[in-house]
Write a protein that holds these residues in place. Sequence first.
Motif, mmCIF file in Angstrom:
data_model
loop_
_atom_site.group_PDB
_atom_site.id
_atom_site.type_symbol
_atom_site.label_atom_id
_atom_site.label_comp_id
_atom_site.label_asym_id
_atom_site.label_seq_id
_atom_site.Cartn_x
_atom_site.Cartn_y
_atom_site.Cartn_z
ATOM 1 N N PRO A 1 7.892 11.758 -3.374
ATOM 2 C CA PRO A 1 7.930 10.372 -3.866
ATOM 3 C C PRO A 1 8.362 10.333 -5.333
ATOM 4 O O PRO A 1 8.043 11.232 -6.101
ATOM 5 C CB PRO A 1 6.483 9.903 -3.699
ATOM 6 N N PRO B 1 0.809 -1.237 0.000
ATOM 7 C CA PRO B 1 0.000 0.000 0.000
ATOM 8 C C PRO B 1 0.835 1.277 0.000
ATOM 9 O O PRO B 1 0.350 2.331 -0.412
ATOM 10 C CB PRO B 1 -0.826 -0.116 1.289
ATOM 11 N N LEU B 2 2.085 1.190 0.434
ATOM 12 C CA LEU B 2 2.923 2.392 0.476
ATOM 13 C C LEU B 2 3.314 2.866 -0.923
ATOM 14 O O LEU B 2 3.790 3.983 -1.093
ATOM 15 C CB LEU B 2 4.186 2.141 1.305
ATOM 16 N N ARG C 1 -9.605 7.027 -9.805
ATOM 17 C CA ARG C 1 -8.778 7.506 -8.702
ATOM 18 C C ARG C 1 -9.390 7.051 -7.389
ATOM 19 O O ARG C 1 -10.601 6.850 -7.296
ATOM 20 C CB ARG C 1 -8.705 9.034 -8.683
ATOM 21 N N ALA C 2 -8.535 6.919 -6.377
ATOM 22 C CA ALA C 2 -9.036 6.592 -5.040
ATOM 23 C C ALA C 2 -9.885 7.757 -4.553
ATOM 24 O O ALA C 2 -9.706 8.900 -4.960
ATOM 25 C CB ALA C 2 -7.871 6.349 -4.092
ATOM 26 N N LEU D 1 7.602 9.105 -8.401
ATOM 27 C CA LEU D 1 6.449 8.492 -9.058
ATOM 28 C C LEU D 1 6.882 7.612 -10.224
ATOM 29 O O LEU D 1 7.834 7.938 -10.938
ATOM 30 C CB LEU D 1 5.495 9.581 -9.557
ATOM 31 N N ASP E 1 1.153 3.079 -3.367
ATOM 32 C CA ASP E 1 -0.116 3.450 -4.010
ATOM 33 C C ASP E 1 -0.409 4.921 -3.743
ATOM 34 O O ASP E 1 -0.552 5.328 -2.595
ATOM 35 C CB ASP E 1 -1.211 2.554 -3.411
ATOM 36 N N THR E 2 -0.478 5.736 -4.792
ATOM 37 C CA THR E 2 -0.774 7.161 -4.590
ATOM 38 C C THR E 2 -2.265 7.462 -4.708
ATOM 39 O O THR E 2 -2.682 8.598 -4.550
ATOM 40 C CB THR E 2 -0.062 8.047 -5.636
ATOM 41 N N GLY E 3 -3.060 6.462 -5.040
ATOM 42 C CA GLY E 3 -4.486 6.717 -5.259
ATOM 43 C C GLY E 3 -4.799 7.105 -6.694
ATOM 44 O O GLY E 3 -5.960 7.162 -7.086
ATOM 45 N N SER E 4 -3.742 7.379 -7.483
ATOM 46 C CA SER E 4 -3.972 7.625 -8.906
ATOM 47 C C SER E 4 -2.831 7.066 -9.749
ATOM 48 O O SER E 4 -2.806 7.267 -10.952
ATOM 49 C CB SER E 4 -4.138 9.128 -9.176
#
Lengths: 552, 552
Positions: A506, A485-486, A548-549, A508, A488-491
């Motif tokens: 981060p 999960p670390l 997106r999250a 990317l 994962d940026t949500g997009s």
Amino acid sequence: PGAVETKCTTDNGKPLRCWKDEEEVYFPSSYLKKRFDMTGKLGKDGSTFELFTSYAKMRTPDKNYDPLGPFGHFSTYSVETRDRVRCISAKTYVPMSTQWDPIPYYYPIQIAQYGLQHYSRMKIDSVSNKSEEVLVGVQSKEWKGAAGMHETTERLFFNDEEKGKVVNISAGHALSNAGAYVYLDKSPDLHVISFEWKPYDANSSFTVLAKMKQDDLLVLINYVFSEGDGKCVWQDEEKSFDDETIVLKPRKDGQVSYSYSYSGSAPIGNWSTVTRDILVDVARALSSGENRKKDDNVVLHPGDLRLVSLGFRGQLTVRQQIAQRKEQDFHAFRSSADWLVENQDKKGGWSVPVERSIADRKLVLPPGWHSAMAQGHGISVLTRAYNHFQDKKYMSAAVNALDLFKTNSSEGGVRAEFFGNVWYEEYPTTPGSFVLNGFLYSLIGLYDLSKLDVSGINDDKIKTKVLEALEMYSGGIRSLKQLLPLYDTGSGTIYDLRHVALGTAPNLARWDYHAVHVYLLKWIAGLEKDEFLNKTAERWIGYAYGKRAKHN
Amino acid sequence: PGAVETKCTTDNGKPLRCWKDEEEVYFPSSYLKKRFDMTGKLGKDGSTFELFTSYAKMRTPDKNYDPLGPFGHFSTYSVETRDRVRCISAKTYVPMSTQWDPIPYYYPIQIAQYGLQHYSRMKIDSVSNKSEEVLVGVQSKEWKGAAGMHETTERLFFNDEEKGKVVNISAGHALSNAGAYVYLDKSPDLHVISFEWKPYDANSSFTVLAKMKQDDLLVLINYVFSEGDGKCVWQDEEKSFDDETIVLKPRKDGQVSYSYSYSGSAPIGNWSTVTRDILVDVARALSSGENRKKDDNVVLHPGDLRLVSLGFRGQLTVRQQIAQRKEQDFHAFRSSADWLVENQDKKGGWSVPVERSIADRKLVLPPGWHSAMAQGHGISVLTRAYNHFQDKKYMSAAVNALDLFKTNSSEGGVRAEFFGNVWYEEYPTTPGSFVLNGFLYSLIGLYDLSKLDVSGINDDKIKTKVLEALEMYSGGIRSLKQLLPLYDTGSGTIYDLRHVALGTAPNLARWDYHAVHVYLLKWIAGLEKDEFLNKTAERWIGYAYGKRAKHN
Ligand SMILES: [Ca+2]
Ligand SMILES: [Ca+2]
């Protein structure tokens, strides 16, 4: 009702040209591309404009992975055409890299990928396709002398006890001498040559002449016993002294000449087999300019050239049978596996001989570093080689590759911990970088070894090591489930966790690395039959299509 | 050259209306809003259209934080107008919440924020502004009787030794009885009333009549000794029996009537001081409908109403002096601090009496949970109260609040660990949720306590506790520096780390929480003079203006 031009601004206050109709305001697609890294292109029929979140396609592996079968989608790889691959060494038959150093060096990950690519092709391509082979030079009349040359070329045909019909050649060793030669088959598909020879001294050489389809350019590829200043392949200079300066004339008479270093390929005075993919060798040669850029990389496809002739110089014996084929998958695979066996160091590793620095040199690996990805890929090649050739040397090398997984990065190994969770480092920097894709590849290697059938093996060390591989794999899987999960940026996804220790933004993952993440995660989710991993991969696929999250 | 309509598609293949000019294609702003959560609005002069990444403004605190000064930007808070605040209790003078339960309950974080808000206003507003006060009812002739009512109203004026001039009142206790009343000052700014009284029985009550400016509606706010079914404030029913059903007539004759529960505010038969902000009480009353939605929340501003009269019923004594003011910051602050002292449990905590569930009920806190944010905010109120009132009870309560920081979530405390890094949990769920903003607020509380001047205190326990607060603060700062990068998506922030243990998508922070992250991080960066924290906050500000981290 049309649209009227209107002025827009964005965060930075910079005005943009917009259009406005009775319903709303329209923003330029260039803004979307720049701001969100999106890709726009004309639709197939030319009438629509398509906007894509990701330029990379999200692929997923076939469901059931066989640790002795094709390696992921590596059959679609083309290591030999990568711009950072300088050549396929004529000495070792494996690729040499110039990615991080202008002098070509062996990059174990690349070499293993080369092997896995060709192994996968072997496994996937149909047998009929592979077996296509044309033999030339079988008849003595096919062997020509260099008529009219200032040095004599002799050809003597007789039978050798071991090799059958052979040709003894004696010819002047200068590259300007055509020597004794054979015309090759004109079929542009048959760009791989293979033959056996025994050179008697370091003045011996052979040359393939190929003709480019596009412009009839003749390309001479010489294989010579010269180190060539470590250049692997270089353009031959034809010096003239006009105007009192040395002038290089590369394309005199529609012809260029390059040399590959064949030095050390086999002991002089012994028989050895030569197998070269001339399509690859010509492309690498044409890409070998001194100050070339990425864009200068020449990629050739079957049909782009045809072979003209193969000629020999110096004192040598050649078997009177030259094979021409479409591919050299088996040879490339075996060359990769053999390179790994022969170049494994005392630690069981394949070290990288050049410095690697990341994060603006905040993290630097001095020459000689090891990579968990190299160890994992190496194992994946070697387990397959063991199974294919049933030669224990491959298995021994595979199990020896495990040791570095137990050694911490700070002590030259590839093991790190992220807040107490074990990790296998593609780049074992201090502090750790925790590159996701390299870690996942290393897990596949461990998996491959853990699945090796050792039931018939009478060697307790090997059996223990195979169990150890399973433990290392399982430990890695536990970390993966904790830490995934670390990334994962949500997009989208993050390439590594360097930012945690460095305290930076981060790093990317660009879309093609995101696609690699998706593919590998699906691969491992399949091995593990794990719903969390699978769901995560599915969500990551969604990101590439603009999902997106949620925010709170 | 104009624009022509053209068809666009995006990832999902859904067609969009686009416009195309000679240069490029233009996409609808509604797409940008939906896809990227952006905000578009007409520019100030109406001729341009502005696109914003974040709808929230990024604020940063003043450089030098004084642990006894204003608390962040809380002076701009308005706890009492939040839709989830049901009322300011007439019993305790602190807010009651209906956020997670329809029956109003005390939410310690809200109560502490209410105190910090009013303390900050006290500190920031100029003295001249505060001291404005009008006294009414000082002359006996100002006290009116309810002429023509069916119950007699008596007023007896005399001097009490303690209270000076007082009025003894005897009046019918029915709400329909106007009782003895005083006309209040008409100035709409003077919406806070304050007086002292002594009711003799539970039938006593007082009522403020206010008039709305917009529609002349008369609003009666009654303060009664009734629990009101735990409702805090409710509309009084005027029942009629037309058509054999009970009909509620709320606005008969342009008048509405509401009651606040005054029960238990002070022991009956004793003197007590009443201070009410009628602007707040009317707004909360008007918002108290049964099935109201968020949008039904009534927020009133100074000028929206004026006070008409204050009346008393039943048997009681009132000091013959009613104060009218603009604000009640001092009273609200002290009420908050006193509530915290009086409601601290044996563990030193302020527990939340309602269940809290997050992440689709994957994480549930049963009633009685503690919050590090409540503990921290509580400390921030109490250290200020100790300094302001020099009453040791506030300091004792502040140091007692520390204990829960040492107790793990699983044992009813607020302490958790994220991969070995200590964390103070706003929501001490198992597994942990690691909400960033609550953690940061809790650190400010610990900081405030650690900075308390104990040089003149002769109490080793207190001195030890203050040192302990410093240790807890420092431990938290260490964790912050380790874990902060995990909240960074490269284009925004994550609200918490629940996704790590739950294996879900990250819970992205919406822009207003992102602004809170930025503000708090800048605050703590200032305390720590830490460049990493400051740089991170600066980068996060950039995200709100559309900057993004680089990809590899
Ligand atoms: Ca990589
Ligand atoms: Ca919060």
